[in-house]
Scaffold this motif. Structure first.
Motif, short mmCIF file in Angstrom:
data_model
loop_
_atom_site.label_atom_id
_atom_site.label_comp_id
_atom_site.label_asym_id
_atom_site.label_seq_id
_atom_site.Cartn_x
_atom_site.Cartn_y
_atom_site.Cartn_z
N GLN A 227 0.83 -1.19 0.00
CA GLN A 227 0.00 0.00 0.00
C GLN A 227 0.88 1.26 0.00
O GLN A 227 2.02 1.23 0.45
CB GLN A 227 -0.90 0.00 1.24
N PRO A 228 0.33 2.37 -0.50
CA PRO A 228 1.10 3.63 -0.47
C PRO A 228 1.57 3.94 0.94
O PRO A 228 0.86 3.71 1.93
CB PRO A 228 0.08 4.67 -0.95
N GLY A 229 2.78 4.44 1.04
CA GLY A 229 3.34 4.83 2.32
C GLY A 229 4.01 3.71 3.09
O GLY A 229 4.60 3.97 4.15
N GLU A 230 3.95 2.48 2.58
CA GLU A 230 4.53 1.36 3.32
C GLU A 230 6.02 1.20 3.02
O GLU A 230 6.53 1.67 2.00
CB GLU A 230 3.79 0.07 3.00
N SER A 231 6.69 0.51 3.92
CA SER A 231 8.11 0.18 3.73
C SER A 231 8.21 -1.25 3.21
O SER A 231 7.47 -2.14 3.65
CB SER A 231 8.87 0.32 5.05
N VAL A 232 9.10 -1.44 2.27
CA VAL A 232 9.25 -2.74 1.60
C VAL A 232 10.73 -3.11 1.60
O VAL A 232 11.59 -2.27 1.34
CB VAL A 232 8.74 -2.67 0.14
N ALA A 233 11.03 -4.38 1.87
CA ALA A 233 12.42 -4.84 1.87
C ALA A 233 12.54 -6.20 1.22
O ALA A 233 11.66 -7.05 1.35
CB ALA A 233 12.96 -4.91 3.30
N ASP A 234 13.64 -6.38 0.52
CA ASP A 234 14.02 -7.68 -0.05
C ASP A 234 15.44 -7.97 0.40
O ASP A 234 16.39 -7.33 -0.06
CB ASP A 234 13.94 -7.63 -1.58
N PRO A 235 15.64 -8.92 1.32
CA PRO A 235 16.98 -9.20 1.85
C PRO A 235 17.86 -10.01 0.92
O PRO A 235 19.03 -10.24 1.22
CB PRO A 235 16.67 -9.99 3.13
N ALA A 236 17.33 -10.45 -0.21
CA ALA A 236 18.11 -11.15 -1.23
C ALA A 236 17.64 -10.61 -2.58
O ALA A 236 17.10 -11.32 -3.41
CB ALA A 236 17.89 -12.66 -1.14
N CYS A 237 17.87 -9.30 -2.81
CA CYS A 237 17.10 -8.58 -3.82
C CYS A 237 17.48 -8.87 -5.26
O CYS A 237 16.75 -8.48 -6.17
CB CYS A 237 17.16 -7.07 -3.56
N GLY A 238 18.60 -9.57 -5.52
CA GLY A 238 18.93 -9.87 -6.90
C GLY A 238 18.93 -8.63 -7.76
O GLY A 238 19.52 -7.61 -7.41
N SER A 239 18.22 -8.69 -8.88
CA SER A 239 18.19 -7.55 -9.80
C SER A 239 17.13 -6.51 -9.44
O SER A 239 16.91 -5.57 -10.18
CB SER A 239 17.94 -8.05 -11.23
N GLY A 240 16.46 -6.69 -8.29
CA GLY A 240 15.51 -5.69 -7.82
C GLY A 240 14.10 -5.87 -8.33
O GLY A 240 13.26 -4.99 -8.16
N GLY A 241 13.82 -7.01 -8.96
CA GLY A 241 12.51 -7.22 -9.57
C GLY A 241 11.36 -7.17 -8.59
O GLY A 241 10.28 -6.66 -8.91
N MET A 242 11.56 -7.71 -7.38
CA MET A 242 10.49 -7.68 -6.38
C MET A 242 10.14 -6.25 -5.99
O MET A 242 8.97 -5.89 -5.85
CB MET A 242 10.92 -8.46 -5.12
N LEU A 243 11.16 -5.41 -5.82
CA LEU A 243 10.94 -4.02 -5.43
C LEU A 243 10.25 -3.25 -6.55
O LEU A 243 9.33 -2.46 -6.31
CB LEU A 243 12.26 -3.36 -5.06
N VAL A 244 10.69 -3.47 -7.78
CA VAL A 244 10.06 -2.79 -8.92
C VAL A 244 8.59 -3.19 -9.02
O VAL A 244 7.71 -2.36 -9.25
CB VAL A 244 10.80 -3.15 -10.23
N GLU A 245 8.29 -4.46 -8.80
CA GLU A 245 6.91 -4.94 -8.92
C GLU A 245 6.00 -4.32 -7.86
O GLU A 245 4.84 -4.03 -8.12
CB GLU A 245 6.87 -6.46 -8.83
N THR A 246 6.54 -4.09 -6.65
CA THR A 246 5.71 -3.43 -5.63
C THR A 246 5.35 -2.02 -6.06
O THR A 246 4.22 -1.55 -5.83
CB THR A 246 6.43 -3.39 -4.26
N VAL A 247 6.29 -1.35 -6.69
CA VAL A 247 6.03 0.00 -7.20
C VAL A 247 4.93 -0.03 -8.26
O VAL A 247 3.99 0.77 -8.25
CB VAL A 247 7.32 0.61 -7.78
N SER B 91 8.78 3.20 0.69
CA SER B 91 10.16 3.21 1.16
C SER B 91 10.78 1.86 0.80
O SER B 91 10.41 0.83 1.36
CB SER B 91 10.19 3.43 2.67
N LEU B 92 11.68 1.86 -0.19
CA LEU B 92 12.21 0.62 -0.78
C LEU B 92 13.61 0.32 -0.28
O LEU B 92 14.48 1.19 -0.28
CB LEU B 92 12.22 0.73 -2.30
N HIS B 93 13.84 -0.94 0.11
CA HIS B 93 15.14 -1.36 0.63
C HIS B 93 15.50 -2.74 0.08
O HIS B 93 14.63 -3.60 -0.06
CB HIS B 93 15.11 -1.44 2.15
N GLY B 94 16.78 -2.94 -0.17
CA GLY B 94 17.23 -4.26 -0.61
C GLY B 94 18.66 -4.50 -0.20
O GLY B 94 19.46 -3.56 -0.09
N GLN B 95 18.99 -5.77 0.03
CA GLN B 95 20.38 -6.16 0.28
C GLN B 95 20.72 -7.32 -0.65
O GLN B 95 19.90 -8.22 -0.88
CB GLN B 95 20.60 -6.58 1.74
N GLU B 96 21.92 -7.28 -1.19
CA GLU B 96 22.37 -8.30 -2.15
C GLU B 96 23.87 -8.52 -1.95
O GLU B 96 24.64 -7.57 -1.85
CB GLU B 96 22.08 -7.84 -3.58
#
Length: 504
Positions: free
Chosen positions: A196-216, A230-235
């Motif tokens: 939902q708008p305004g939420e924080s999202v994280a992917d701790p194994a984000c690879g190429s970032g596809g999960m984060l892009v899809e949330t957007v 608020s998008l966050h990733g670690q790889e």
């Protein structure tokens, strides 16, 4: 040969994708297809930065004319380009092009701290690894493609980047699993988690970032403002982390945080000395990761041992516990792709599985078909966790059997839009339904799971004519993968024995 598209106005999606694929083909021969992404994406991003710099420079000149100063113009540019480091400066270099390119990419990163590490670690000056003729051919291809806003929209560029990721995944085979999750699976998981708008999202194994892009995309398509996310990733992989950053930038995103490092040994998404908490935690981590760092979890300072320390030779439940530990209280939900082994394996994993079920954190188990992923032919499952379940789901677990939903593809299967919609609808409805649309679903009391020894194998809870067939497929796929792994270990052992002076 360059594709002469510059100056022709708005490109079509097909023209853009064809041009980008031609850039990859320029490397054919001297570069392994599995490594195309390490060379093509940095050059593409460099061209994009330069073309956008030219575009914004023209805007500044139009607005201020002779009154334009360096200070005023700096406000027009999202990224600074040091003198002598524009695309044209590299393209017009007659010899030692790789050295010039390497210098410019390094200087651009230094001038833009937010771009630190984004160009990866390719040694562009190494002519043995990348002959100058191949590099010139790569640059020549991009020279003919204009990537400014007048020529390509952000959506087109993002879609083209995803197209290249998919093509590189096809070329990489099983290595693709390190950086690419099939987009239909990503789409399904995001639909289920419903960011939902305004939420924080994280992917701790984000690879190429596809999960984060899809949330957007999901928030935008629902009419929300994705800029509020608020998008966050670690790889852990440098090249892949760089690809993720480029992916987000090329999709028009600027406010995000991608960090490089080992999530288990050195989590970097922190709030002070503690793990940062997120509304949505989503990942397709590497399955059955060995040597993942169990020794550091016996006294984990980040409180991720919710139930027990997972086996040292299998990090599946380390990913699960890490993700569950990073959920926000009340609103937090986790969606993770796992191999089906997490549903029934014994030992410490059984202890952790029982603990998570008893804590009423596991909301749903969704079984998918085999051969959906580049990295493995075995069927996988989606596990959905919530920090606080809805009232009508407390003390229950929803099981969904989607193992027959698959569309044939070139190298592996995929999920159609109808498949994704039907599975996500079954999740939302949460009712017992054995067979509608080729799906079986059932809401199961935790007491029944306890009677079954906290075994989460879907076949225990949803009887169907496909159950025995699927179990045979699971066993055969697991057997083949075990044989392959054994052969790899035998080769490693033989090499070490020979190095030590023993005859294998």
């Amino acid at each position: 040969m360059a594709l002469i598209l510059a100056g022709t106005g708005q490109l079509t999606q097909r023209q853009l994708e064809s041009a980008l694929l031609s850039a990859a083909n320029a490397l054919r021969g001297p570069v392994d297809p599995g490594d195309y992404k390490a060379y093509v994406f940095p050059v593409m991003f460099f061209k994009w930065i330069s073309d956008n710099w030219d575009y914004h420079h023209a805007e500044a000149v139009k607005d201020f004319g002779d009154n334009l100063t360096d200070e005023i113009e700096a406000d027009y540019h999202p990224f600074a380009i040091p003198d002598g480091c524009h695309w044209d400066d590299v393209f017009e270099t007659p010899v030692n092009v790789g050295s010039k390119l390497a210098t410019c990419l390094q200087r651009i990163q230094q001038a833009n701290p937010s771009l630190a590490g984004i160009f990866g670690d390719v040694n562009w000056a190494n002519k043995d690894r990348l002959p100058e003729s191949a590099l010139v051919a790569l640059l020549d291809t991009f020279q003919g493609v204009q990537l400014d806003p007048d020529s390509v929209t952000g959506d087109m560029l993002g879609a083209a980047y995803e197209y290249l990721l998919r093509e590189f995944a096809e070329a990489s085979g099983k290595k693709a699993g390190e950086f690419f999750t099939p987009r239909a699976v990503v789409h399904l998981l995001v639909k289920i988690l419903d960011p939902q708008p305004g939420e924080s999202v994280a992917d701790p194994a984000c690879g190429s970032g596809g999960m984060l892009v899809e949330t957007v995309m999901a928030v935008r398509d629902a009419g929300g403002d994705p800029r509020t996310l608020s998008l966050h990733g670690q790889e852990v992989n440098l090249t892949t982390a760089a690809i993720a950053k480029m992916n987000l930038y090329l999709h028009g995103l600027e406010d995000f945080k991608i960090v490089r490092g080992d999530t288990f040994r050195e989590p970097k998404l922190l709030d002070g000395a503690a793990l940062q908490k997120f509304d949505v935690v989503i990942a397709n981590p590497p399955f059955s990761l060995q040597n993942w760092g169990a020794e550091t979890w016996t006294k984990d300072p980040y409180s991720r041992v919710i139930c027990d320390v997972p086996p040292a030779k299998n990090g599946d439940y380390a990913w699960i516990q890490h993700m569950v530990a990073t959920m926000t209280e009340g609103t937090g939900r986790v969606g993770v792709v796992m191999s089906n082994g997490v549903l029934f394996r014994g030992g410490k994993e059984a202890v952790i599985r029982e603990c998570l079920v008893k804590r009423d954190l596991l909301e749903a188990v969704i079984g998918l078909a085999p051969n959906l992923f580049y990295s493995t032919a075995i069927p996988v499952c989606l596990l959905i966790f919530r920090s606080s379940k809805p009232i009508d789901r407390k003390g229950k677990i929803l099981f969904i059997d989607a193992s027959t939903r698959i569309q044939a593809g070139k190298n592996q299967g995929t999920l159609s839009d109808d498949d994704v919609n039907d599975i996500s609808t079954a999740y939302r409805q949460g009712s017992n339904d054995n067979g509608r649309h080729g799906l079986g679903s059932r809401m199961v009391d935790i007491e029944e799971v306890a009677v079954n020894g906290f075994d989460l194998n879907i076949g225990r809870y949803i009887a169907s004519e496909h159950t025995s067939e699927v179990n045979v497929e699971v066993a055969l796929a697991a057997y083949r993968e075990a044989r392959t792994r054994l052969a790899e270990l035998d080769a490693i052992l033989e090499s070490k024995l020979k190095a030590a002076g023993f005859d294998a």
